[in-house]
Design an enzyme around this catalytic site. Structure first.
Site, PDB file in Angstrom:
ATOM      1  N   LYS A  24      -2.873  -4.618   5.239  1.00  0.00           N
ATOM      2  CA  LYS A  24      -1.508  -3.596   5.159  1.00  0.00           C
ATOM      3  C   LYS A  24      -0.985  -3.828   6.598  1.00  0.00           C
ATOM      4  O   LYS A  24       0.263  -3.767   6.991  1.00  0.00           O
ATOM      5  CB  LYS A  24      -1.938  -2.216   4.650  1.00  0.00           C
ATOM      6  CG  LYS A  24      -0.700  -1.462   4.580  1.00  0.00           C
ATOM      7  CD  LYS A  24      -1.049   0.218   4.554  1.00  0.00           C
ATOM      8  CE  LYS A  24      -1.173   0.473   6.197  1.00  0.00           C
ATOM      9  NZ  LYS A  24      -1.571   1.956   6.294  1.00  0.00           N
TER      10      LYS A  24
ATOM     11  N   ASP B 233       1.096   0.478   1.049  1.00  0.00           N
ATOM     12  CA  ASP B 233       0.636   1.668   1.525  1.00  0.00           C
ATOM     13  C   ASP B 233       0.387   2.702   0.152  1.00  0.00           C
ATOM     14  O   ASP B 233       0.915   2.186  -0.729  1.00  0.00           O
ATOM     15  CB  ASP B 233       1.003   2.390   2.608  1.00  0.00           C
ATOM     16  CG  ASP B 233       2.383   3.170   2.594  1.00  0.00           C
ATOM     17  OD1 ASP B 233       3.125   2.805   1.342  1.00  0.00           O
ATOM     18  OD2 ASP B 233       2.866   3.902   3.512  1.00  0.00           O
TER      19      ASP B 233
END
Length: 226
Positions: free
Chosen positions: A132, A150
């Site tokens: 991420k 996320d």
């Protein structure tokens, strides 16, 4: 009225849903960007690492003093974990984040002459940098077609029907979104989904009545039908 609408929704192809949602955001949020405050790719990397399981608001409170004390990868690489910890005590998991920040800076000095790399493998090889975080850096700092997933992106994209509910991991959601979102707007789309999840499509009390994409939303359609 609603019945017609729901029939239309159920007939909507995935391509049409993506198209309508992208069209809405293009007009409603043409310049969406990260809410983390940073001045360069080094500061962005530190801020994104600090933001794991923590709000951007909280991160923005601690980074000014942190960046004043350690303005470059070189200065951070020479710091001790204890020194860094003093500045980030109020974020979540401060001990492990202090450790990762110092190690990351040391690796930047050793491997990249203090420069932030602009490729996925080099970024994820850094301490504390997962998929991420790497995708955020590629998207925000280097404007590459990367989709960081996320909690907001994960929740919103499944809830509104951009990705099937069977996509049960951030990686699966990422793969699905990347398949359907045009590469030139991918960095923007990442922020649309985050901001929509943060302020409108909230986890517990989504503000469906205020939502501009509810007509294309799987969850809203189910609510109306129930």
């Amino acid at each position: 009225m609603h019945n017609t609408h729901n029939r239309e929704f159920s007939k909507m192809t995935k391509k049409e849903r993506y198209s309508q949602i992208i069209d809405y955001f293009m007009h409603a949020m043409p310049e969406a960007e990260t809410e983390l405050k940073y001045r360069n790719s080094y500061e962005l990397l530190c801020a994104v690492m600090l933001s794991a399981q923590c709000t951007d608001k909280r991160v923005n409170l601690v980074t000014p003093a942190l960046f004043e004390a350690f303005p470059t990868p070189l200065t951070l690489s020479k710091a001790t974990e204890e020194e860094v910890l003093q500045y980030i005590k109020s974020v979540s998991y401060p001990n492990s984040k202090a450790k990762h920040l110092v190690q990351m800076a040391q690796q930047l000095m050793e491997r990249h002459s203090g420069e932030i790399p602009n490729d996925f493998n080099s970024l994820t090889a850094l301490s504390g940098v997962g998929r991420k975080t790497a995708n955020v850096i590629l998207s925000v700092a280097f404007n590459q077609a990367a989709m960081a997933v996320d909690t907001h992106v994960f929740r919103v994209s499944r809830r509104i029907g951009l990705v099937p509910i069977q996509c049960s991991t951030p990686y699966a959601v990422e793969q699905e979104l990347v398949k359907h979102i045009p590469t030139d707007i991918m960095p923007l789309a990442h922020h649309w989904l985050i901001l929509h999840g943060r302020y409108t499509c909230k986890s517990l009390n989504p503000k469906c009545e205020e939502c501009g994409i509810r007509n294309f939303c799987k969850e809203f359609s189910k609510k109306k039908n129930s």
